[in-house]
Enzyme design. Structure first.
Site, PDB file in Angstrom:
ATOM      1  N   CYS A 256     -12.530 -96.906  18.009  1.00  0.00           N
ATOM      2  CA  CYS A 256     -12.544 -95.708  18.862  1.00  0.00           C
ATOM      3  C   CYS A 256     -11.588 -95.812  20.051  1.00  0.00           C
ATOM      4  CB  CYS A 256     -13.957 -95.426  19.332  1.00  0.00           C
ATOM      5  SG  CYS A 256     -15.023 -94.930  17.966  1.00  0.00           S
TER       6      CYS A 256
ATOM      7  N   GLN B 133       7.453-102.620  21.050  1.00  0.00           N
ATOM      8  CA  GLN B 133       8.515-101.601  20.995  1.00  0.00           C
ATOM      9  C   GLN B 133       8.643-100.863  22.338  1.00  0.00           C
ATOM     10  OE1 GLN B 133       8.743 -99.444  17.087  1.00  0.00           O
ATOM     11  NE2 GLN B 133       6.648-100.221  16.832  1.00  0.00           N
TER      12      GLN B 133
ATOM     13  N   VAL C 208     -15.405 -99.813  23.790  1.00  0.00           N
ATOM     14  CA  VAL C 208     -15.507-100.448  22.468  1.00  0.00           C
ATOM     15  C   VAL C 208     -15.397 -99.401  21.356  1.00  0.00           C
ATOM     16  CG1 VAL C 208     -16.924-102.319  23.365  1.00  0.00           C
ATOM     17  CG2 VAL C 208     -18.061-100.274  22.462  1.00  0.00           C
ATOM     18  N   THR C 209     -15.001 -99.856  20.141  1.00  0.00           N
ATOM     19  CA  THR C 209     -14.377-101.150  19.885  1.00  0.00           C
ATOM     20  C   THR C 209     -12.865-100.980  19.929  1.00  0.00           C
ATOM     21  OG1 THR C 209     -14.382-100.850  17.472  1.00  0.00           O
ATOM     22  CG2 THR C 209     -16.303-101.938  18.443  1.00  0.00           C
TER      23      THR C 209
ATOM     24  N   LYS D 256     -18.777 -87.168  21.184  1.00  0.00           N
ATOM     25  CA  LYS D 256     -17.707 -87.025  20.190  1.00  0.00           C
ATOM     26  C   LYS D 256     -18.205 -87.401  18.791  1.00  0.00           C
ATOM     27  CE  LYS D 256     -15.534 -91.589  21.030  1.00  0.00           C
ATOM     28  NZ  LYS D 256     -15.792 -92.160  19.718  1.00  0.00           N
TER      29      LYS D 256
ATOM     30  N   ASP E 218     -17.549 -95.251  24.507  1.00  0.00           N
ATOM     31  CA  ASP E 218     -18.701 -95.607  23.657  1.00  0.00           C
ATOM     32  C   ASP E 218     -19.429 -96.899  24.033  1.00  0.00           C
ATOM     33  OD1 ASP E 218     -17.652 -93.404  22.410  1.00  0.00           O
ATOM     34  OD2 ASP E 218     -17.162 -94.389  20.532  1.00  0.00           O
TER      35      ASP E 218
ATOM     36  N   LYS F 149     -13.916 -90.820  15.830  1.00  0.00           N
ATOM     37  CA  LYS F 149     -13.520 -92.051  16.499  1.00  0.00           C
ATOM     38  C   LYS F 149     -12.686 -91.716  17.748  1.00  0.00           C
ATOM     39  CE  LYS F 149     -15.611 -94.385  13.315  1.00  0.00           C
ATOM     40  NZ  LYS F 149     -17.036 -94.676  13.593  1.00  0.00           N
TER      41      LYS F 149
ATOM     42  N   GLU G 228     -20.149 -91.778  20.928  1.00  0.00           N
ATOM     43  CA  GLU G 228     -20.005 -91.377  19.524  1.00  0.00           C
ATOM     44  C   GLU G 228     -21.388 -90.990  19.023  1.00  0.00           C
ATOM     45  OE1 GLU G 228     -18.096 -94.183  16.898  1.00  0.00           O
ATOM     46  OE2 GLU G 228     -18.501 -92.944  15.137  1.00  0.00           O
TER      47      GLU G 228
HETATM   48  N1  TIU Z   1     -16.884 -96.662  19.082  1.00  0.00           N
HETATM   49  C1  TIU Z   1     -16.412 -97.160  17.970  1.00  0.00           C
HETATM   50  O1  TIU Z   1     -15.474 -97.941  17.952  1.00  0.00           O
HETATM   51  N2  TIU Z   1     -17.088 -96.835  16.801  1.00  0.00           N
HETATM   52  C2  TIU Z   1     -17.155 -97.646  15.700  1.00  0.00           C
HETATM   53  O2  TIU Z   1     -17.709 -97.277  14.687  1.00  0.00           O
HETATM   54  N3  TIU Z   1     -16.622 -98.891  15.841  1.00  0.00           N
HETATM   55  C3  TIU Z   1     -16.703 -99.940  14.961  1.00  0.00           C
HETATM   56  O3  TIU Z   1     -16.033-100.922  15.195  1.00  0.00           O
HETATM   57  N4  TIU Z   1     -17.518 -99.855  13.891  1.00  0.00           N
END
Ligand code: TIU
Length: 233
Positions: A164, A204, A159-160, A131, A26, A134, A74
């Protein structure tokens, strides 16, 4: 067998690097530029841009070795039929999914803001996964695309980190992939959440997988490039 210096211990690469894929989650204008979904949720989006140069280097190494690269986005269909009401309602930001913002409709496929940032645009032949969730495996052809190519090992970036990226890494781990999260090629709007995610992944004995710096990954890939360990595609 090549290994990458990683945590909690060395990460073993497959003998044939063709079984290794780079997954870029993303890296879209909606998350990295003002006026998109990330900003609508109240985040300082520009801090995510710091990972772009390291990611460019990693992508370049994969392209040089002709190894598979997966880009995810996304996004939702224009009629939002693939967006659960719960996701649509969540956030209470200035703009929500489907609303018209300065870069087009928020998180809608095909809108300017929904595209991958110009610096990291996919090349023809690379895998692009749209997609609605997430995780990158949920309601997408990703599992099939990886199986068709015999991929067993994933380097995960994007990210993030705790949203995701972590969701995708956990999905991949449950599906049996050997996953390594590249520390300086992932970022969060919340630095402490990034650090916690890295710690959770490798706790772990590597309960979700490994983490490593991109320099450690590049060192091994560049050695592979010199030795010609890949068969090409
Ligand atoms: N790609 C992804 O992480 N989608 C999110 O909505 N991330 C946020 O941190 N909001």
């Amino acid at each position: 067998m090549s290994t990458i210096a990683a945590l909690p211990y060395e990460y073993e690469l497959p003998a044939d690097l063709q079984h290794l894929a780079l997954v870029i989650i993303d890296m879209q204008r909606d998350f990295l530029e003002p006026g998109g979904f990330g900003a609508a949720l109240g985040n300082d989006v520009e801090r995510l841009q710091a990972i772009v140069p390291a990611l460019q280097q990693l992508i370049s190494a994969f392209r040089k070795l002709k190894l598979p690269i997966v880009h995810t986005l996304e996004c939702h269909q224009p009629d939002l039929s693939d967006c659960p009401p719960a996701k649509l309602k969540r956030g209470k930001g200035s703009l929500t999914i489907g609303d018209l913002g300065p870069m087009g409709r928020i998180l809608v496929q095909g809108e300017p803001g929904n595209d991958i940032i110009p610096e990291l645009q996919p090349l023809p032949g690379e895998i692009v996964i749209h997609k609605p969730g997430k995780g990158a495996f949920y309601q997408t052809p990703l599992a099939t695309e990886l199986q068709q190519r015999g991929i067993t090992h994933l380097l995960i970036t994007g990210v993030t980190t705790e949203v995701c990226v972590q969701t995708t890494m956990r999905e991949a781990n449950d599906r049996g992939y050997e996953c390594l999260l590249v520390e300086d090629c992932t970022e969060s709007y919340f630095p402490e959440f990034k650090q916690s995610t890295l710690a959770m992944v490798r706790a772990q004995g590597g309960i979700v997988g490994w983490t490593a710096a991109s320099t450690a990954v590049l060192q091994v890939l560049e050695a592979g490039s010199v030795a010609g360990v890949t068969h090409g595609v």
